[in-house]
Design a protein around this motif. Structure first.
Motif, PDB file in Angstrom:
ATOM      1  N   VAL A 263       0.331  -4.071  -7.295  1.00  0.00           N
ATOM      2  CA  VAL A 263       0.031  -5.363  -7.922  1.00  0.00           C
ATOM      3  C   VAL A 263      -0.068  -5.331  -9.438  1.00  0.00           C
ATOM      4  O   VAL A 263      -0.134  -6.387 -10.069  1.00  0.00           O
ATOM      5  CB  VAL A 263      -1.284  -5.962  -7.354  1.00  0.00           C
ATOM      6  CG1 VAL A 263      -1.153  -6.243  -5.871  1.00  0.00           C
ATOM      7  CG2 VAL A 263      -2.471  -5.077  -7.647  1.00  0.00           C
TER       8      VAL A 263
ATOM      9  N   ARG B 137       1.981  -4.768 -11.895  1.00  0.00           N
ATOM     10  CA  ARG B 137       3.042  -5.461 -12.637  1.00  0.00           C
ATOM     11  C   ARG B 137       2.788  -6.966 -12.665  1.00  0.00           C
ATOM     12  O   ARG B 137       2.816  -7.582 -13.719  1.00  0.00           O
ATOM     13  CB  ARG B 137       4.423  -5.159 -12.047  1.00  0.00           C
ATOM     14  CG  ARG B 137       5.536  -5.989 -12.712  1.00  0.00           C
ATOM     15  CD  ARG B 137       6.913  -5.582 -12.276  1.00  0.00           C
ATOM     16  NE  ARG B 137       7.334  -4.371 -12.932  1.00  0.00           N
ATOM     17  CZ  ARG B 137       7.795  -4.293 -14.179  1.00  0.00           C
ATOM     18  NH1 ARG B 137       7.867  -5.376 -14.924  1.00  0.00           N
ATOM     19  NH2 ARG B 137       8.158  -3.142 -14.698  1.00  0.00           N
ATOM     20  N   ARG B 138       2.537  -7.562 -11.520  1.00  0.00           N
ATOM     21  CA  ARG B 138       2.351  -9.022 -11.487  1.00  0.00           C
ATOM     22  C   ARG B 138       1.096  -9.432 -12.257  1.00  0.00           C
ATOM     23  O   ARG B 138       1.064 -10.480 -12.884  1.00  0.00           O
ATOM     24  CB  ARG B 138       2.352  -9.558 -10.065  1.00  0.00           C
ATOM     25  CG  ARG B 138       1.120  -9.210  -9.296  1.00  0.00           C
ATOM     26  CD  ARG B 138       1.131  -9.734  -7.875  1.00  0.00           C
ATOM     27  NE  ARG B 138      -0.147  -9.349  -7.297  1.00  0.00           N
ATOM     28  CZ  ARG B 138      -0.816 -10.065  -6.442  1.00  0.00           C
ATOM     29  NH1 ARG B 138      -0.323 -11.189  -5.994  1.00  0.00           N
ATOM     30  NH2 ARG B 138      -1.973  -9.646  -5.980  1.00  0.00           N
ATOM     31  N   THR B 139       0.056  -8.595 -12.215  1.00  0.00           N
ATOM     32  CA  THR B 139      -1.159  -8.909 -12.965  1.00  0.00           C
ATOM     33  C   THR B 139      -0.888  -8.891 -14.460  1.00  0.00           C
ATOM     34  O   THR B 139      -1.277  -9.821 -15.182  1.00  0.00           O
ATOM     35  CB  THR B 139      -2.275  -7.905 -12.614  1.00  0.00           C
ATOM     36  OG1 THR B 139      -2.608  -8.060 -11.239  1.00  0.00           O
ATOM     37  CG2 THR B 139      -3.506  -8.116 -13.466  1.00  0.00           C
TER      38      THR B 139
ATOM     39  N   GLU C 236       2.011  -9.180 -16.007  1.00  0.00           N
ATOM     40  CA  GLU C 236       2.934 -10.257 -16.363  1.00  0.00           C
ATOM     41  C   GLU C 236       2.200 -11.593 -16.421  1.00  0.00           C
ATOM     42  O   GLU C 236       2.458 -12.413 -17.299  1.00  0.00           O
ATOM     43  CB  GLU C 236       4.111 -10.291 -15.391  1.00  0.00           C
ATOM     44  CG  GLU C 236       5.052  -9.122 -15.606  1.00  0.00           C
ATOM     45  CD  GLU C 236       6.159  -9.012 -14.571  1.00  0.00           C
ATOM     46  OE1 GLU C 236       6.113  -9.731 -13.532  1.00  0.00           O
ATOM     47  OE2 GLU C 236       7.085  -8.201 -14.792  1.00  0.00           O
ATOM     48  N   SER C 237       1.269 -11.823 -15.494  1.00  0.00           N
ATOM     49  CA  SER C 237       0.453 -13.036 -15.518  1.00  0.00           C
ATOM     50  C   SER C 237      -0.397 -13.078 -16.792  1.00  0.00           C
ATOM     51  O   SER C 237      -0.534 -14.128 -17.429  1.00  0.00           O
ATOM     52  CB  SER C 237      -0.435 -13.082 -14.270  1.00  0.00           C
ATOM     53  OG  SER C 237      -1.281 -14.199 -14.286  1.00  0.00           O
TER      54      SER C 237
ATOM     55  N   GLU D  29       1.580 -14.116 -19.847  1.00  0.00           N
ATOM     56  CA  GLU D  29       1.977 -15.528 -19.846  1.00  0.00           C
ATOM     57  C   GLU D  29       0.881 -16.429 -20.415  1.00  0.00           C
ATOM     58  O   GLU D  29       1.093 -17.621 -20.596  1.00  0.00           O
ATOM     59  CB  GLU D  29       2.325 -15.969 -18.421  1.00  0.00           C
ATOM     60  CG  GLU D  29       3.605 -15.344 -17.907  1.00  0.00           C
ATOM     61  CD  GLU D  29       3.849 -15.634 -16.436  1.00  0.00           C
ATOM     62  OE1 GLU D  29       3.038 -16.340 -15.798  1.00  0.00           O
ATOM     63  OE2 GLU D  29       4.862 -15.142 -15.916  1.00  0.00           O
TER      64      GLU D  29
ATOM     65  N   ASP E 287      -6.141  -7.104  -9.949  1.00  0.00           N
ATOM     66  CA  ASP E 287      -5.533  -7.970  -8.939  1.00  0.00           C
ATOM     67  C   ASP E 287      -5.707  -9.451  -9.278  1.00  0.00           C
ATOM     68  O   ASP E 287      -5.623 -10.313  -8.424  1.00  0.00           O
ATOM     69  CB  ASP E 287      -6.105  -7.674  -7.555  1.00  0.00           C
ATOM     70  CG  ASP E 287      -7.618  -7.879  -7.485  1.00  0.00           C
ATOM     71  OD1 ASP E 287      -8.250  -8.110  -8.536  1.00  0.00           O
ATOM     72  OD2 ASP E 287      -8.159  -7.809  -6.372  1.00  0.00           O
TER      73      ASP E 287
ATOM     74  N   LEU F 180      -4.600 -13.006 -10.921  1.00  0.00           N
ATOM     75  CA  LEU F 180      -3.477 -13.836 -11.345  1.00  0.00           C
ATOM     76  C   LEU F 180      -4.068 -15.099 -11.946  1.00  0.00           C
ATOM     77  O   LEU F 180      -4.976 -15.696 -11.380  1.00  0.00           O
ATOM     78  CB  LEU F 180      -2.569 -14.197 -10.166  1.00  0.00           C
ATOM     79  CG  LEU F 180      -1.826 -13.043  -9.520  1.00  0.00           C
ATOM     80  CD1 LEU F 180      -1.027 -13.527  -8.323  1.00  0.00           C
ATOM     81  CD2 LEU F 180      -0.914 -12.354 -10.519  1.00  0.00           C
TER      82      LEU F 180
ATOM     83  N   ASP G 116      -7.426 -16.837  -3.475  1.00  0.00           N
ATOM     84  CA  ASP G 116      -6.054 -17.148  -3.104  1.00  0.00           C
ATOM     85  C   ASP G 116      -5.955 -17.962  -1.818  1.00  0.00           C
ATOM     86  O   ASP G 116      -5.036 -18.744  -1.641  1.00  0.00           O
ATOM     87  CB  ASP G 116      -5.205 -15.883  -3.021  1.00  0.00           C
ATOM     88  CG  ASP G 116      -5.713 -14.886  -2.000  1.00  0.00           C
ATOM     89  OD1 ASP G 116      -6.847 -15.037  -1.510  1.00  0.00           O
ATOM     90  OD2 ASP G 116      -4.968 -13.951  -1.690  1.00  0.00           O
TER      91      ASP G 116
END
Length: 195
Positions: A58, A60-62, A64-65, A68, A153, A155, A185
């Protein structure tokens, strides 16, 4: 001890008096801080840490979020800087490697890359408390005025979350801690209708 005080935008804050009975008149910083070339040139106003324990699935997505967030644009408009640290603690997987790759990508492609520096600071010992203490006393830039700590973790569901937290601290000189309102979530998933 005081209580949580609501703040506009769903934030809560505590005053320093709520956190500690009395602050020492001088805070001594650890001499173990290792600067990167970017942080040597620019003093970050904010230090953001992402603590991670075996989060290769997880991280990478964290990150990247995180990148943003509008905070980076707002800092750029103000001529301010921040640092972003990923702190893998006691990891036995590829968390640090993946975080390093994301940081390299963001340093090259982010539209406001001139306003942040990022690095991975692995620690051999796992644990929330150890990671927090390492971040506050050793890893964060010694001149950073504001410290943000997040789990790996997370987002963000709104782009302005971090900037709103930063603004809440700036607007409330008595605030010592600001927190956003977490959204689980499961609350974002469509509800099943049972007839």
């Amino acid at each position: 001890m005081g209580s949580f005080t609501p703040h506009e935008g769903g934030f809560t804050y505590l005053t320093l008096d709520d956190l500690v009975p009395k602050l020492p008149s001088q805070i001594v910083l650890s001499s173990g801080y290792a600067m990167t070339s970017a942080t040597q040139m620019k003093r970050p106003r904010i230090s953001i840490a992402v603590r991670a324990w075996n989060e290769e699935a997880v991280i990478r997505r964290t990150l990247e979020s995180l990148f943003e967030q509008s905070l980076f644009k707002e800092l750029g408009a103000r001529g301010e800087y921040c640092e972003v640290l990923c702190i893998p603690n006691g990891c036995t997987d590829r968390t640090a490697e993946i975080a390093s790759a994301v940081f390299a990508e963001q340093a090259n492609a982010h539209p406001f890359a001139d306003f942040f520096a990022c690095s991975v600071r692995s620690t051999p010992e796992a644990g929330r408390n150890h990671t927090w203490n390492s971040f506050v006393h050793r890893l964060a830039h010694p001149e950073a005025e504001f410290l943000f700590l997040m789990d790996s973790d997370i987002l963000f569901d709104r782009r302005e979350t971090l900037f709103n937290m930063y603004r809440a601290l700036l607007d409330n000189s008595e605030a010592g801690v600001v927190s956003d309102r977490p959204v689980k979530d499961v609350s974002l998933k469509p509800q099943k209708i049972v007839a």
